[in-house]
Design an enzyme around this catalytic site. Sequence first.
Site, short mmCIF file in Angstrom:
data_model
loop_
_atom_site.label_atom_id
_atom_site.label_comp_id
_atom_site.label_asym_id
_atom_site.label_seq_id
_atom_site.Cartn_x
_atom_site.Cartn_y
_atom_site.Cartn_z
N ASP A 46 0.81 -1.21 0.00
CA ASP A 46 0.00 0.00 0.00
C ASP A 46 0.85 1.27 0.00
O ASP A 46 0.53 2.24 -0.69
CB ASP A 46 -0.89 -0.02 1.26
CG ASP A 46 -2.17 0.76 1.05
OD1 ASP A 46 -2.48 1.62 1.88
OD2 ASP A 46 -2.81 0.55 0.00
N ARG B 297 0.97 -7.75 9.92
CA ARG B 297 0.64 -6.38 10.33
C ARG B 297 -0.77 -6.32 10.89
O ARG B 297 -1.06 -7.03 11.86
CB ARG B 297 0.86 -5.37 9.21
CG ARG B 297 1.54 -4.09 9.79
CD ARG B 297 1.55 -2.96 8.82
NE ARG B 297 2.64 -2.99 7.87
CZ ARG B 297 3.87 -2.57 8.12
NH1 ARG B 297 4.18 -2.15 9.30
NH2 ARG B 297 4.80 -2.60 7.19
N ASP C 183 -3.07 -8.10 2.40
CA ASP C 183 -4.02 -7.11 2.96
C ASP C 183 -4.25 -5.94 2.02
O ASP C 183 -4.57 -4.82 2.45
CB ASP C 183 -3.51 -6.58 4.30
CG ASP C 183 -2.17 -5.85 4.17
OD1 ASP C 183 -1.69 -5.31 5.18
OD2 ASP C 183 -1.62 -5.83 3.04
O1 F6P Z 1 4.37 -5.91 5.35
C1 F6P Z 1 5.13 -7.07 5.45
C2 F6P Z 1 5.73 -7.18 6.82
O2 F6P Z 1 6.45 -8.38 6.90
C3 F6P Z 1 4.71 -7.14 7.95
O3 F6P Z 1 4.01 -8.36 8.09
C4 F6P Z 1 5.61 -6.80 9.11
O4 F6P Z 1 4.92 -6.22 10.20
C5 F6P Z 1 6.58 -5.79 8.48
O5 F6P Z 1 6.61 -6.09 7.09
C6 F6P Z 1 7.99 -5.86 9.03
O6 F6P Z 1 8.68 -4.78 8.43
P1 F6P Z 1 10.29 -4.72 8.45
O7 F6P Z 1 10.80 -5.83 7.58
O8 F6P Z 1 10.58 -3.37 7.88
O9 F6P Z 1 10.70 -4.88 9.87
#
Ligand code: F6P
Length: 343
Positions: free
Chosen positions: A102, A171, A129
Site C-alpha cells: 500500500d 501487520r 491485505d
Molecule cells: O508488510 C510485510 C511485513 O512483513 C509485515 O508483516 C511486518 O509487520 C513488516 O513487514 C515488518 O517490516 P520490516 O521488515 O521493515 O521490519
Amino acid sequence: MKIGTLTGGGDCPGLNAVIRAVVRTNANRGGTTLGFLEGWRGVISGEHIELTVEATDDIISRGGTILGSSRTNPFKDDESVARVLATIESVELDALIAIGGDDTLGVAHQLNAQHGVPTIGIPKTIDNDLSSTDVTFGFDTSINVVMEAVDRLRTTAESHRRVMVIETMGRHAGWITCFAGVSTAADYILVPEEAPDIDRMCNLLKERREAGKMYGIVIVSEGVTLPEANGFITRDTEIDEFGHVKLGGIGDIIAELIETRTGIETRVVTLGHLQRGGAPSAYDRVLGTRLGVHAARLAHDGQFGQMVSLRGTRITSVMLADAVGELRVLEAEFMDEAGEFFT
Ligand code: F6P
C-alpha cells in the site's frame, strides 16, 4: 519503450518472478528495462541498473529482490519528489512500474495523479491485505513457511506436553494466521479482526487437555491488541517513513497468560522474517509472472495510473486511486469457516 521498475516495502518471495516477467514482456516488444535500486530511494538518487533478458532469466526461483528494497517515502519532503521527477526525466522513462504494498503503490498513485508520471502498480505483500486484488504474491509462500514451522513445533509440544504459541506477521490483518491455523489444525488463533477472548482460549486448552490432548498450538498475529496493553504491542517506539510501528511481542504476552491461567507449561516462537525469506512457491512464481506480464502490457498500451490485480483466476486492472489506502482485513467468511475448529 523504456520502462523503469522498482521493488518497495517489505520484500517477499516472488518479486524476482515479477521483475523477470516485466523485462521479458517489454523486451518482446523491443523495449529496455531499468531497475531502480532499493525502492523509491533509487528513483530519488537515480541509482539503477539495466535489466536484460539474459541477466534475469534464472531469477524466478530466488527469494527477495535483486534490486533491493526500502521503506523510503519520497513524499516525506518536496526535494525528494523533485529528485524523483528529475530522475524520470533524465533517464527518459516512458513508464514506471512500482512493485509493492500500500505504501509503495500509494507513492505511484500520487506521482501519477499529482505530477502525471506514467506509473503502473503491481500489488505485493505477504500480508495479503491489499484491497482490489484477491490474493497477493508472497502470501502463499509465507503461509507454507508458517505451516512447516508449526508442523515442526507440534512434535516438540507433544513430546513435552506443552502449549506452543507462534507469533506470525501480517501487520493489521489476520490472513497469515487464519490460513496457517486452518492448515496446521491449531487449537486456537488470535487475529487483529477479533477482540481476543483469553478466557475462552484458556478454557478450550484446558478442556482439550482434560479430554486427553496433552499439547496445544496457538497462533497469534503480531497486530493483535489487548485491552490492558492499551494499543499495539511493539518492540520499540521507532516508526518508518510511512508512519508504521514495528509490531512484535504479543506472543510472549499470550504465552504468559496461558501458562498463568491454565498451569500448562507454555513456550513461544516468533517466526519473524522467516515468513519473508527463501524461495517462492510455484503459486507465487506463476502469479508474479502473470502480474508482471500484464503490467508491462498495460505500459505498452499506454494504460497508466492502474494496478494489475487478480480477480478469481483472471488478471485484470483497477485504478490505482481505488486500490490504495484501504486495508483489506480478513473477511468474515474465512473466520466463520475456520471458527468451526476453534471452539
Ligand atoms: O508488510 C510485510 C511485513 O512483513 C509485515 O508483516 C511486518 O509487520 C513488516 O513487514 C515488518 O517490516 P520490516 O521488515 O521493515 O521490519
